[in-house]
Design an enzyme around this catalytic site. Structure first.
Site, PDB file in Angstrom:
ATOM      1  N   HIS A  91       0.822  -1.221   0.000  1.00  0.00           N
ATOM      2  CA  HIS A  91       0.000   0.000   0.000  1.00  0.00           C
ATOM      3  C   HIS A  91       0.852   1.265   0.000  1.00  0.00           C
ATOM      4  CE1 HIS A  91       0.358   1.077   4.377  1.00  0.00           C
ATOM      5  NE2 HIS A  91       0.501  -0.225   4.537  1.00  0.00           N
ATOM      6  N   ASP A  93      -0.707   4.423   0.762  1.00  0.00           N
ATOM      7  CA  ASP A  93      -1.224   5.391   1.727  1.00  0.00           C
ATOM      8  C   ASP A  93      -0.449   5.287   3.032  1.00  0.00           C
ATOM      9  OD1 ASP A  93      -2.610   2.816   1.836  1.00  0.00           O
ATOM     10  OD2 ASP A  93      -3.755   3.660   3.500  1.00  0.00           O
ATOM     11  N   GLU A 158      -5.216   1.129   2.774  1.00  0.00           N
ATOM     12  CA  GLU A 158      -4.955   0.073   3.746  1.00  0.00           C
ATOM     13  C   GLU A 158      -5.050   0.585   5.178  1.00  0.00           C
ATOM     14  OE1 GLU A 158      -2.684  -2.704   6.312  1.00  0.00           O
ATOM     15  OE2 GLU A 158      -2.406  -0.552   6.004  1.00  0.00           O
TER      16      GLU A 158
END
Length: 368
Positions: A91, A93, A158
């Site tokens: 991920h 983020d 996530e």
């Protein structure tokens, strides 16, 4: 290295050759403050996360991979063709950097000090994501002919609920097998449950009785559950406010209503609420996937570690046929969401080498 064949040793050397590119691409992603924000038209999680997603796809396209954007929720870079695919899910983020004054180095500069890259997302999860991707890039650069499609999947939500994965699985079939480089080594076949519980009211007396010395809190509360897979219940965090206590409890397989009832019995007169519960996720510890990944780790590291479980919750929790695999080495923990988050460059290179060998071995399996 004696456990590796000649091609695998060549992969190890290829990763060394790509080291500077791996560092550069990791820093480029850290430079983007990809914290979740509100939707903007077709962009569900804000412009910064979108910029990171686009950069990851650009890296894939630059390296000659096919790319696909799943409506800005997830995207992937792929190579090879088959009816099913092997998936690596990471991920882009990140959580908030918190108070910038708590950082020794700027949280989004990606500065290198003492062989460590500092920055929010360095370990969780941009550095390991790039290490896994460079494992695949190294395999491609050797001229290897792939037996299966392999996808490097880039997530965007996530840290805030994994709605990106839910959306992806509505649009795409899950991988036939794969891993998430967002946990620890070696192969992780089970992720524990997690209960978030709020206790409201005049909580001072209750807090003093059960949590001043929290070592025996599970036993005193009567929630000291245990099973053969995960072991004992663990109270991970206790947060007290004037009229509230927040508990984060890591659980084996339990009946969550029973746990809440037992806390209610002890917290007489207080309002006990189950805020959220994530059930444990267990994959077969004897599966070909678990065995292949664990052997890849042990052979690269010249070790003999057994497969393990974790208190963490990753994409593997909600994606069938996928387990946690790295990036933290035994004994490493506790820096992912903290100020001065970092990833050691030598560790990142070693991760990439492990992932390269693991992907090669997965691709050698008869999957279709």
């Amino acid at each position: 290295m004696e456990r590796l064949d000649q091609f695998e040793r060549d992969l190890i050397r290829e990763i060394e050759r790509l080291k500077n590119d791996l560092i550069k691409d990791t820093i480029s992603l850290i430079n983007i403050p990809s914290k979740k924000a509100g939707p903007i038209g077709p962009v569900p999680f804000g412009s910064d996360i979108q910029s990171a997603l686009e950069m990851a796809m650009e890296i894939g396209e630059r390296e000659g991979f096919a790319t696909k954007n799943i409506d800005n929720y997830m995207a992937y870079a792929s190579i090879g063709e088959s009816n099913n695919y092997i998936g690596i899910l990471g991920h882009l983020d990140v959580v908030s950097e918190g108070e910038v004054g708590e950082w020794t180095y700027p949280p989004f500069a990606g500065e290198i000090h003492d062989n460590k890259i500092y920055g929010r997302g360095a370990l969780d999860n941009k550095g390991p994501l790039m290490a896994a991707f460079y494992g695949l890039i190294a395999l491609k650069k050797t001229g290897y002919e792939f037996n299966n499609e392999i996808r490097m999947i880039f997530g965007t939500d996530e840290e805030s609920g994994m709605s990106d994965l839910s959306y992806y699985l509505e649009k795409e079939a899950p991988p036939i097998m794969g891993f998430v480089p967002d946990n620890k080594f070696p192969a992780i076949y089970g992720e524990r449950g997690r209960a978030e519980i709020a206790i409201l009211g005049d909580v001072d007396k209750f807090y003093e009785e059960y949590f001043i010395d929290s070592k025996n809190a599970t036993e005193k509360l009567g929630i000291n559950y245990s099973d053969r897979t995960f072991g004992n219940t663990i109270i991970k965090r206790v947060t007290k406010k004037p009229k509230a206590i927040s508990l984060i409890i890591s659980t084996p397989v339990i009946e969550i209503d029973d746990l809440v009832k037992k806390i209610e019995e002890k917290a007489e007169g207080l309002d006990v609420r189950l805020v959220k519960y994530y059930e444990p996720a267990i994959k077969s510890r004897d599966s070909l996937l678990v065995a292949t990944l664990n052997a890849a780790y042990n052979d690269v590291m010249d070790d003999n570690l057994e497969v393990d479980t974790t208190t963490g919750i990753t994409y593997a929790h909600y994606c069938p046929n996928v387990i946690g695999f790295g990036p933290s080495f035994p004994g490493q923990n506790g820096i992912s969401h903290a100020p001065d988050e970092w990833i050691d460059i030598d560790d990142m290179v070693k991760m990439a080498q492990i992932y390269a060998v693991a992907l090669y071995r997965l691709d050698q399996l008869k999957l279709n």
